[in-house]
Design a protein around this motif. Sequence first.
Motif, PDB file in Angstrom:
ATOM      1  N   ASP A  65       0.794  -1.235   0.000  1.00  0.00           N
ATOM      2  CA  ASP A  65       0.000   0.000   0.000  1.00  0.00           C
ATOM      3  C   ASP A  65       0.826   1.284   0.000  1.00  0.00           C
ATOM      4  O   ASP A  65       0.273   2.371   0.095  1.00  0.00           O
ATOM      5  CB  ASP A  65      -0.996   0.027   1.166  1.00  0.00           C
ATOM      6  CG  ASP A  65      -1.931  -1.167   1.145  1.00  0.00           C
ATOM      7  OD1 ASP A  65      -2.351  -1.558   0.035  1.00  0.00           O
ATOM      8  OD2 ASP A  65      -2.224  -1.718   2.227  1.00  0.00           O
ATOM      9  N   LYS A  66       2.146   1.187  -0.099  1.00  0.00           N
ATOM     10  CA  LYS A  66       2.984   2.400  -0.148  1.00  0.00           C
ATOM     11  C   LYS A  66       2.831   3.099  -1.498  1.00  0.00           C
ATOM     12  O   LYS A  66       2.761   4.316  -1.562  1.00  0.00           O
ATOM     13  CB  LYS A  66       4.446   2.025   0.097  1.00  0.00           C
ATOM     14  CG  LYS A  66       5.401   3.183   0.094  1.00  0.00           C
ATOM     15  CD  LYS A  66       5.540   3.757   1.453  1.00  0.00           C
ATOM     16  CE  LYS A  66       6.663   4.754   1.506  1.00  0.00           C
ATOM     17  NZ  LYS A  66       6.667   5.459   2.771  1.00  0.00           N
ATOM     18  N   VAL A  67       2.780   2.320  -2.577  1.00  0.00           N
ATOM     19  CA  VAL A  67       2.616   2.861  -3.927  1.00  0.00           C
ATOM     20  C   VAL A  67       1.371   2.218  -4.528  1.00  0.00           C
ATOM     21  O   VAL A  67       1.279   0.993  -4.585  1.00  0.00           O
ATOM     22  CB  VAL A  67       3.848   2.571  -4.812  1.00  0.00           C
ATOM     23  CG1 VAL A  67       3.602   2.993  -6.242  1.00  0.00           C
ATOM     24  CG2 VAL A  67       5.082   3.267  -4.253  1.00  0.00           C
ATOM     25  N   GLN A  68       0.442   3.049  -4.930  1.00  0.00           N
ATOM     26  CA  GLN A  68      -0.794   2.566  -5.541  1.00  0.00           C
ATOM     27  C   GLN A  68      -0.760   2.849  -7.045  1.00  0.00           C
ATOM     28  O   GLN A  68      -0.534   3.990  -7.445  1.00  0.00           O
ATOM     29  CB  GLN A  68      -2.008   3.271  -4.922  1.00  0.00           C
ATOM     30  CG  GLN A  68      -2.166   3.020  -3.433  1.00  0.00           C
ATOM     31  CD  GLN A  68      -2.507   1.578  -3.134  1.00  0.00           C
ATOM     32  OE1 GLN A  68      -3.315   0.967  -3.812  1.00  0.00           O
ATOM     33  NE2 GLN A  68      -1.872   1.031  -2.114  1.00  0.00           N
ATOM     34  N   CYS A  69      -0.981   1.828  -7.837  1.00  0.00           N
ATOM     35  CA  CYS A  69      -1.034   1.983  -9.285  1.00  0.00           C
ATOM     36  C   CYS A  69      -2.429   1.600  -9.757  1.00  0.00           C
ATOM     37  O   CYS A  69      -2.933   0.543  -9.388  1.00  0.00           O
ATOM     38  CB  CYS A  69      -0.006   1.083  -9.975  1.00  0.00           C
ATOM     39  SG  CYS A  69       1.693   1.472  -9.548  1.00  0.00           S
ATOM     40  N   GLU A  70      -3.019   2.459 -10.549  1.00  0.00           N
ATOM     41  CA  GLU A  70      -4.337   2.161 -11.108  1.00  0.00           C
ATOM     42  C   GLU A  70      -4.178   1.987 -12.609  1.00  0.00           C
ATOM     43  O   GLU A  70      -3.679   2.868 -13.293  1.00  0.00           O
ATOM     44  CB  GLU A  70      -5.313   3.284 -10.789  1.00  0.00           C
ATOM     45  CG  GLU A  70      -5.612   3.404  -9.305  1.00  0.00           C
ATOM     46  CD  GLU A  70      -6.669   4.428  -8.992  1.00  0.00           C
ATOM     47  OE1 GLU A  70      -7.469   4.757  -9.873  1.00  0.00           O
ATOM     48  OE2 GLU A  70      -6.682   4.887  -7.841  1.00  0.00           O
ATOM     49  N   GLY A  71      -4.603   0.834 -13.093  1.00  0.00           N
ATOM     50  CA  GLY A  71      -4.458   0.561 -14.515  1.00  0.00           C
ATOM     51  C   GLY A  71      -3.016   0.224 -14.850  1.00  0.00           C
ATOM     52  O   GLY A  71      -2.186  -0.046 -13.985  1.00  0.00           O
ATOM     53  N   TYR A  72      -2.717   0.258 -16.132  1.00  0.00           N
ATOM     54  CA  TYR A  72      -1.371  -0.056 -16.600  1.00  0.00           C
ATOM     55  C   TYR A  72      -0.427   1.097 -16.292  1.00  0.00           C
ATOM     56  O   TYR A  72      -0.703   2.248 -16.626  1.00  0.00           O
ATOM     57  CB  TYR A  72      -1.370  -0.334 -18.106  1.00  0.00           C
ATOM     58  CG  TYR A  72       0.030  -0.457 -18.656  1.00  0.00           C
ATOM     59  CD1 TYR A  72       0.776  -1.603 -18.442  1.00  0.00           C
ATOM     60  CD2 TYR A  72       0.614   0.596 -19.358  1.00  0.00           C
ATOM     61  CE1 TYR A  72       2.063  -1.722 -18.921  1.00  0.00           C
ATOM     62  CE2 TYR A  72       1.906   0.496 -19.844  1.00  0.00           C
ATOM     63  CZ  TYR A  72       2.632  -0.662 -19.622  1.00  0.00           C
ATOM     64  OH  TYR A  72       3.914  -0.768 -20.088  1.00  0.00           O
ATOM     65  N   VAL A  73       0.674   0.782 -15.648  1.00  0.00           N
ATOM     66  CA  VAL A  73       1.730   1.761 -15.387  1.00  0.00           C
ATOM     67  C   VAL A  73       3.028   1.134 -15.878  1.00  0.00           C
ATOM     68  O   VAL A  73       3.379   0.029 -15.459  1.00  0.00           O
ATOM     69  CB  VAL A  73       1.830   2.111 -13.893  1.00  0.00           C
ATOM     70  CG1 VAL A  73       2.943   3.106 -13.639  1.00  0.00           C
ATOM     71  CG2 VAL A  73       0.498   2.641 -13.362  1.00  0.00           C
ATOM     72  N   PRO A  74       3.753   1.813 -16.766  1.00  0.00           N
ATOM     73  CA  PRO A  74       5.000   1.242 -17.293  1.00  0.00           C
ATOM     74  C   PRO A  74       6.004   0.933 -16.177  1.00  0.00           C
ATOM     75  O   PRO A  74       6.087   1.657 -15.176  1.00  0.00           O
ATOM     76  CB  PRO A  74       5.542   2.329 -18.218  1.00  0.00           C
ATOM     77  CG  PRO A  74       4.373   3.194 -18.547  1.00  0.00           C
ATOM     78  CD  PRO A  74       3.460   3.123 -17.352  1.00  0.00           C
TER      79      PRO A  74
END
Length: 100
Positions: A73-82
């Motif tokens: 939960d430190k870094v949240q990515c929504e969808g595709y992230v390179p």
Amino acid sequence: MTLNRTNPATSAQFAELLSGWNRETAYLSVGNFNNRYFDEIVEMKEDAVPYIYEELKKGPTLLVHALDRIYPDKVQCEGYVPLTTVCNVWLNILSKIVEH
């Protein structure tokens, strides 16, 4: 918080695990994280972080996903992230705690 990277035994352990993970997953397009070496890197928790940081400084690496498990939960990515973007975000975060 400052992370310690001066323990030679930890450094050797990380290098051995990373080598094993790379050897077993080098030619896989999926399933790179379903691997005992990767799991053991994650189990090292913060002891592995300075070494993961050093690998990230060399360039984008799938090893960054170990950080998502060490720090959920430190870094949240929504969808595709390179991968490059994810690695750069973690480099920024880790530069504040590893190098100080």
